[in-house]
Design an enzyme around this catalytic site. Structure first.
Site, PDB file in Angstrom:
ATOM      1  N   LYS A 233       8.350   9.080  -2.023  1.00 21.60           N
ATOM      2  CA  LYS A 233       8.076   9.943  -3.151  1.00 21.60           C
ATOM      3  C   LYS A 233       7.296  11.185  -2.718  1.00 21.60           C
ATOM      4  O   LYS A 233       7.394  12.235  -3.326  1.00 21.60           O
ATOM      5  CB  LYS A 233       7.230   9.201  -4.193  1.00 21.60           C
ATOM      6  CG  LYS A 233       7.916   8.061  -4.900  1.00 21.60           C
ATOM      7  CD  LYS A 233       6.913   7.522  -5.943  1.00 21.60           C
ATOM      8  CE  LYS A 233       7.424   6.280  -6.621  1.00 21.60           C
ATOM      9  NZ  LYS A 233       6.393   5.702  -7.521  1.00 21.60           N
TER      10      LYS A 233
ATOM     11  N   ASP B 214       2.101  10.564  10.169  1.00 18.46           N
ATOM     12  CA  ASP B 214       0.820   9.987  10.591  1.00 18.46           C
ATOM     13  C   ASP B 214       1.036   9.338  11.963  1.00 18.46           C
ATOM     14  O   ASP B 214       1.007  10.015  12.983  1.00 18.46           O
ATOM     15  CB  ASP B 214       0.405   8.984   9.502  1.00 18.46           C
ATOM     16  CG  ASP B 214      -0.944   8.353   9.734  1.00 18.46           C
ATOM     17  OD1 ASP B 214      -1.508   8.534  10.816  1.00 18.46           O
ATOM     18  OD2 ASP B 214      -1.444   7.657   8.827  1.00 18.46           O
TER      19      ASP B 214
HETATM   20  P1  IMP Z   1       3.459   6.925   9.447  1.00 18.21           P
HETATM   21  O1  IMP Z   1       4.602   5.980   9.488  1.00 18.21           O
HETATM   22  O2  IMP Z   1       2.203   6.291   9.967  1.00 18.21           O
HETATM   23  O3  IMP Z   1       3.746   8.239  10.125  1.00 18.21           O
HETATM   24  O4  IMP Z   1       3.127   7.199   7.939  1.00 18.21           O
HETATM   25  C1  IMP Z   1       3.834   8.104   7.164  1.00 18.21           C
HETATM   26  C2  IMP Z   1       3.733   7.756   5.695  1.00 18.21           C
HETATM   27  O5  IMP Z   1       2.449   7.241   5.370  1.00 18.21           O
HETATM   28  C3  IMP Z   1       3.906   8.973   4.856  1.00 18.21           C
HETATM   29  O6  IMP Z   1       5.252   9.100   4.487  1.00 18.21           O
HETATM   30  C4  IMP Z   1       2.985   8.724   3.698  1.00 18.21           C
HETATM   31  O7  IMP Z   1       3.673   8.019   2.698  1.00 18.21           O
HETATM   32  C5  IMP Z   1       1.919   7.812   4.211  1.00 18.21           C
HETATM   33  N1  IMP Z   1       0.656   8.499   4.593  1.00 18.21           N
HETATM   34  C6  IMP Z   1       0.151   8.643   5.838  1.00 18.21           C
HETATM   35  N2  IMP Z   1      -1.020   9.305   5.828  1.00 18.21           N
HETATM   36  C7  IMP Z   1      -1.271   9.589   4.537  1.00 18.21           C
HETATM   37  C8  IMP Z   1      -2.357  10.280   3.878  1.00 18.21           C
HETATM   38  O8  IMP Z   1      -3.319  10.798   4.474  1.00 18.21           O
HETATM   39  N3  IMP Z   1      -2.250  10.380   2.529  1.00 18.21           N
HETATM   40  C9  IMP Z   1      -1.216   9.852   1.821  1.00 18.21           C
HETATM   41  N4  IMP Z   1      -0.190   9.198   2.402  1.00 18.21           N
HETATM   42  C10 IMP Z   1      -0.219   9.070   3.745  1.00 18.21           C
END
Ligand code: IMP
Length: 226
Positions: free
Chosen positions: A77, A146
């Site tokens: 979303k 992230d």
């Molecule tokens: P990754 O798989 O660790 O790269 O996480 C990516 C997903 O985590 C994103 O699509 C977001 O939905 C969520 N996410 C990561 N960091 C944040 C943050 O600081 N605020 C809100 N959502 C986050």
């Protein structure tokens, strides 16, 4: 607020680099919904700055991909606002520049976060059959990268539909230990490893109705914890 002196890393451009010691702006300097008055620490990236950076990303995308047809794949979303604003700016360029970038838009929904922690199980919820991407130039639009796990899984999923080309636009990339596995081709901002909300980024579904990108306060985390 930031500098871009360490601007290159890997294949992508880090965008505007926000340093670890950036304290953000006092909330009193901006407007924001009253219902979040106890829940935020600071305004980290004001809405206007997001808009200005997005305008430039649109131009970079147009310069690289102009005169090709693309399918914009919006990652829901969290990506809905960034995707809508980016598409809007590409539309403006389509009306006003000599290049043109015909676009269609599709959506995919992913979920991996609970509270402010990434979880191992990543769910692909919407548009699982992306056969429309076969042979197409795909621009994936994600609001935040992230650890990069989500993007990696998504790229594997999308590659399975054999698109001609895949590019990724990410508004935010976090500086995390060991770095994200893959950097987007178009990056708005590189930010410290802090949990941010607003501009459709949520904490357990709250804060999507906030224009600025803000840092959530400890009391906000407690209040909306599940
Ligand atoms: P990754 O798989 O660790 O790269 O996480 C990516 C997903 O985590 C994103 O699509 C977001 O939905 C969520 N996410 C990561 N960091 C944040 C943050 O600081 N605020 C809100 N959502 C986050």
């Amino acid at each position: 607020m930031a500098d871009n002196s360490e601007n290159k890393s890997g294949s992508g451009d880090c965008g505007i680099v926000i340093r670890d010691d950036w304290p953000g702006y006092s909330l009193d300097l901006f407007t924001y919904p009253q219902h979040y008055s106890e829940d935020l620490e600071c305004v980290y990236i004001p809405h206007g700055v997001i808009m200005d950076r997005t305008e430039r990303l649109a131009r970079n995308i147009m310069d690289d991909l102009g005169d090709h047809d693309i399918v914009v794949l919006c990652v829901l979303k969290g990506g809905y606002q960034f995707c809508a604003d980016l598409v809007e700016r590409i539309k403006t360029l389509n009306r006003n520049s000599s290049k043109t970038l015909p676009m269609s838009v599709d959506f995919i929904r992913l979920k991996s976060y609970l509270n402010d922690q990434s979880t191992e199980d990543l769910h692909i919820i919407g548009a699982e059959n992306l056969s429309v991407l076969s042979g197409k130039n795909v621009l994936i639009v994600e609001v935040i990268v992230d650890t990069g796990k989500t993007m990696k899984t998504l790229l594997n999923h999308v590659e399975g539909f054999r698109p001609k080309m895949i590019k990724v636009a990410g508004l935010l990339v976090k500086r995390v230990p060991n770095g994200p596995g893959c950097l987007p081709d178009y990056v708005g901002f590189e930010i410290p490893n802090r949990f941010v909300v607003g501009y459709a980024l949520d904490y357990n579904e709250y804060f999507r109705d906030l224009n600025h990108i803000c840092v959530i306060s400890e009391s906000g985390k407690q209040k909306y914890k599940v």
